[in-house]
Design a protein around this motif. Structure first.
Motif, mmCIF file in Angstrom:
data_model
loop_
_atom_site.group_PDB
_atom_site.id
_atom_site.type_symbol
_atom_site.label_atom_id
_atom_site.label_comp_id
_atom_site.label_asym_id
_atom_site.label_seq_id
_atom_site.Cartn_x
_atom_site.Cartn_y
_atom_site.Cartn_z
ATOM 1 N N HIS A 69 0.841 -1.204 0.000
ATOM 2 C CA HIS A 69 0.000 0.000 0.000
ATOM 3 C C HIS A 69 0.871 1.248 0.000
ATOM 4 N N ILE A 70 0.532 2.177 -0.885
ATOM 5 C CA ILE A 70 1.260 3.449 -0.949
ATOM 6 C C ILE A 70 0.268 4.601 -0.736
ATOM 7 N N LYS A 72 1.308 7.962 -1.982
ATOM 8 C CA LYS A 72 1.653 8.983 -2.984
ATOM 9 C C LYS A 72 1.925 8.286 -4.310
ATOM 10 N N ASP A 75 5.440 7.403 -5.482
ATOM 11 C CA ASP A 75 6.156 6.308 -4.815
ATOM 12 C C ASP A 75 6.089 5.008 -5.613
ATOM 13 N N LEU A 76 5.113 4.902 -6.489
ATOM 14 C CA LEU A 76 4.961 3.688 -7.289
ATOM 15 C C LEU A 76 6.238 3.357 -8.053
ATOM 16 N N VAL A 122 0.094 -3.574 -5.995
ATOM 17 C CA VAL A 122 0.164 -2.238 -5.383
ATOM 18 C C VAL A 122 -1.227 -1.613 -5.327
ATOM 19 N N MET A 124 -3.324 2.065 -3.699
ATOM 20 C CA MET A 124 -3.310 3.337 -2.976
ATOM 21 C C MET A 124 -4.709 3.535 -2.391
ATOM 22 N N ILE A 134 0.437 5.071 6.317
ATOM 23 C CA ILE A 134 1.423 4.682 5.295
ATOM 24 C C ILE A 134 2.538 5.731 5.236
ATOM 25 N N GLY A 139 6.112 5.076 3.772
ATOM 26 C CA GLY A 139 5.589 5.069 2.408
ATOM 27 C C GLY A 139 5.153 3.747 1.814
ATOM 28 N N PHE A 140 5.609 2.610 2.396
ATOM 29 C CA PHE A 140 5.297 1.314 1.776
ATOM 30 C C PHE A 140 4.837 0.318 2.850
#
Ligand code: AMP
Ligand code: MG
Length: 349
Positions: A69-70, A72, A75-76, A122, A124, A134, A139-140
């Motif tokens: 889970h992100i 932003k 960040d992917l 992934v 969001m 997160i 972030g991850f």
């Protein structure tokens, strides 16, 4: 281990609690948290030891990869590569929200998190507590559903405590999850993209953005022996302790079949559960009757399904008969979970 439960209000999310929970994740601990789909069991997705703890707490087979889970979009690109144009279009349309994308992974993501696969899932989430956590965690966040493996996913903090209390550091309580079913999973590492798990983002919504989308045949024909492409879809899932049968057909025929079956089971000394709707609940004179909500409002049906399956465990039902839920936008996702819970026991009347 004592599990701390912290109640949060969406009106004013307590940043101190989010920070504290983020620190737990950064140090390799586990925190369960609300999302708009179901509750997630979070750990640092970039730390293999955290992913190991997630598998252990859930009793989950370690070939069943975790969704990262992100919070932003940018960040992917740290965790996925060769992101196709169709994936970008789906993110624009449905992120943040209940859509998980399967992409080619970058080396930053440990094999432990992806169950050894070269791809990474992934998502969001739109839930604001989830997004805050997160970010606070770096972030991850790897987060499968916060339930013991095989049991229904959790839609409230008390369900999480029931399954994982004593095994994780903290539970963030954000009340009831709105959607109540897990995210739609779409593999965009192939073309045409393929739905590996149906959810609130439906096939027609996806096709409206990117054209043709296929569905994993293992979902459409579960008894075909085809191996599902999402490793987790092969396990029995969402299962209440009772045996469950789904009765499918025209409404009046379904009602009389369930009444007959329930009567016979009761005669045999069994405690019988019935999954009905607001429209039909009063038609069942015997058994533990639970309504999922109004059939005309499918968001009620999806929001209550897992909760009702758990309630039958509490009531120690021996067998359960359920009406089918084929219609509407969410029908595919609701029936997918219900049929898995039933181990594909279906009666057509
Ligand atoms: P849960 O997090 O409990 O909702 O389960 C996550 C689901 O995503 C499981 O069915 C996994 O098998 C599936 N999944 C996660 N990562 C991948 C991947 N890289 N490829 C295919 N399926 C995946
Ligand atoms: Mg799950």
């Amino acid at each position: 281990m004592e599990t701390q439960i912290r109640k949060l209000s969406y009106d004013r999310i307590d940043e101190e609690v989010i920070k504290e929970a983020g620190e737990i994740l950064k140090k390799g601990g586990l925190v369960a948290f609300p999302t708009e789909t179901v509750y997630g069991l979070g750990g640092d997705a970039l730390n293999p030891a955290s992913s190991g703890k997630i598998y252990a707490a859930k009793g989950r087979p370690s070939d069943n990869p975790l969704i990262v889970h992100i919070a932003k979009r940018e960040d992917l690109d740290r965790i996925a590569e060769d992101v196709p144009e169709k994936a970008r279009r789906l993110m624009n349309a449905f992120w943040p929200g209940p859509l998980t994308l399967i992409l080619k992974k970058k080396p930053l993501v440990p094999d432990k998190t992806t169950g050894g696969l070269p791809t990474v899932a992934v998502r969001m989430p739109s839930d604001r507590i989830a997004a805050g956590l997160i970010l606070a965690a770096g972030g991850f966040v790897a987060a499968p559903s916060a339930n013991v493996s095989g049991r229904p996913s959790t839609t409230t903090a008390s369900h999480v405590a029931e399954d994982l209390g004593g095994k994780i550091e903290m539970i963030l309580d954000g009340g009831q999850a709105v959607i109540g079913l897990e995210s739609t999973i779409v593999d965009v590492s192939v073309d045409p993209p393929m739905i590996l798990r149906p959810g609130a983002v439906t096939k027609s919504m996806l096709e409206g953005e990117i054209g043709k989308v296929e569905t994993d045949k293992a979902i459409i024909a579960p008894d075909s022996g085809i191996r599902p492409k999402a490793p987790g879809m092969k396990y029995r899932h969402y299962a209440p302790r009772a045996s469950l049968m789904v009765v499918e057909g025209e409404q009046e025929a379904v009602i009389s079949a369930i009444r007959r079956l329930a009567g016979e089971a009761r005669q045999a000394g069994k405690k019988v559960g019935i999954i009905a709707t607001d429209e039909t609940a009063s038609r069942y004179p015997e058994g533990l009757v639970q309504s999922l909500g109004a059939r005309s409002r499918e968001e009620e049906i999806s929001a209550h399904l897992f909760e009702v399956l758990r309630r039958f465990d509490d009531m120690e039902a021996d067998c359960i008969y359920s009406e089918a839920f084929q219609e509407g936008e969410m029908g595919t996702a609701i029936m997918n979970r219900l049929l898995k819970a039933a181990g594909h026991q279906v009666l057509n009347v």
